[in-house]
Design a protein around this motif. Structure first.
Motif: not given
Length: 429
Positions: A299-324
């Motif tokens: 899910a860390g990879m999902i979070a990264v791409h959500m923050a970088m390319e989704s149509s949402f305004d992602v203001e905060f990202v917390a990832t643990a053990g992400s492969p990216t």
């Protein structure tokens, strides 16, 4: 809790460059005040010595000793100030090199301009380039600490625990740069509500945020809609890691599987990514709405791409053990937790030598399981529980960035209501 926690702005950068320059400038100002104090002591000595009979009443030797101590302290502060400003320049070189690498994918001319700026800085003071090289070299030597000491059955196992690091550093897929968007077709998924609830309040700590992962075993996504007094809303989304690790079941009903892992890591759209987007829409989120994402593992990879390319305004990202790891905007608060002995996390190449996100963003690392044992075969450092421990260590840390993170929880805590929905997703066949 094992392993000392390290919090950095980037893998090779201790603090934000401008924050360090501010410290250096304050030290320069302090040095000037010390010089003024030294001059005042010298003037006082001159007055005392010049006044008949006064010198016998005052310990002139003590004044001279004070003058010398202040002078020595001024020299130390001067040296520290120069060193701090040099280190800030070295940090900037690391950042500029990373930025130039990122721009090379989207704007070759801008990347070349940054390279020219780097060359001018290094030409002006060769020490800066050497310090930057040393910072990156030290980070590279320490970024996989603990992988080579895990249990190998008395050297009977192949170098399994270094495979992730090898992939991360050679394939260079673990660092998502601007312009790197997910490609390919989207697999159809169905998203259904598992349960709904109304928590008393949003999370108040980083550990508390990770603990809000879906409670139902069948749910992979939880979305919380926060309402505020002024009528505004925000959404917090909590994403579990991989749910099915069986290779021959990849591509089956479970979207959080090895197929999605491979797709996301290689830059392809996955059923799990689409399921998260669909779950947010089902919860009422629309394009442009403010989102916070908390994610483990895949899910860390999902979070990264959500923050970088989704149509949402992602203001905060917390990832643990992400492969990216991502390259976040200056207005995005990013908290990335990586255990240096985590095989899965090592596929990120150890993270990035430079920081990204807001000045309060940080990467927190530690060795989660320093004692070799059979638990290593179950990838103990990658499990959710050790990452919860690390999140708690961050909550308890007095690092300024960890303290600043409390401001985010405080703002969330101003919500007047929270609506929580947990979702189950399946591939449609």
């Amino acid at each position: 809790m094992s392993g000392d926690l390290e919090i950095d702005h980037g893998g090779a950068i201790a603090v934000d460059t401008e924050a360090m320059r501010d410290v250096g400038r304050r030290m320069t100002s302090l040095a000037s005040h010390l010089e003024e104090a030294r001059d005042a002591v010298m003037r006082a000595r001159g007055i005392i010595v010049g006044a008949p009979g006064f010198a016998e009443q005052v310990d002139v030797g003590a004044l001279e000793a004070s003058r010398d101590r202040i002078g020595a302290l001024r020299s130390e502060v001067d040296e520290a100030s120069i060193g701090t400003l040099l280190m800030a320049d070295a940090f900037e070189i690391v950042e500029l090199r990373a930025e130039a690498e990122a721009l090379a994918h989207t704007d070759a001319a801008a990347a070349a301009a940054l390279e020219a700026r780097i060359d001018r800085m290094v030409a002006a003071d060769a020490r800066i380039g050497a310090m930057a090289d040393q910072l990156v070299a030290q980070w590279e030597n320490e970024r996989f600490e603990g992988l080579d000491t895990q249990w190998d059955m008395g050297e009977l196992l192949p170098p399994f625990f270094t495979i992730g690091a090898f992939i991360g550093t050679t394939a260079r897929l673990g660092h998502v740069l601007p312009g790197m968007t997910l490609k390919g077709d989207v697999e159809p998924v169905s998203v259904t509500t598992v349960k709904s609830s109304t928590p008393d309040a949003p999370p108040a700590t980083l550990r508390g945020a990770f603990e809000r992962m879906p409670k139902d075993a069948s749910a992979q996504v939880a979305v919380e809609k926060l309402r505020f007094d002024d009528g505004s809303t925000k959404y917090m989304v909590y994403l579990k890691g991989t749910q099915n690790f069986v290779p021959w079941q990849a591509g089956g009903p479970e979207p959080w599987d090895m197929k999605s892992n491979a797709e996301l890591y290689t830059g392809e759209k996955s059923a799990s990514y689409q399921a998260v987007i669909d779950a947010l829409h089902a919860a009422g989120a629309e394009s442009g709405d403010t989102i916070g994402v908390v994610a483990h593992s895949q899910a860390g990879m999902i979070a990264v791409h959500m923050a970088m390319e989704s149509s949402f305004d992602v203001e905060f990202v917390a990832t643990a053990g992400s492969p990216t790891v991502g390259t976040f905007r200056d207005d995005q608060l990013a908290v990335q937790i990586l255990h240096t002995d985590d095989v899965v996390g090592s596929m990120s190449g150890g993270g990035s030598p430079a920081g990204s996100g807001s000045p309060d963003s940080f990467i927190a690392t530690r060795v989660a399981d320093p004692n070799p044992g059979i638990q290593d075969l179950a990838l103990a450092p990658h499990r959710f529980e050790p990452y919860l421990e690390t999140a708690e260590m961050i909550d308890e840390s007095d690092d300024p960035r960890a303290v600043a993170l409390d401001d985010y929880w405080t703002r969330l805590g101003e919500a007047v209501s929270v609506e929580r929905t947990e979702y189950h997703a399946e591939r449609i066949r």
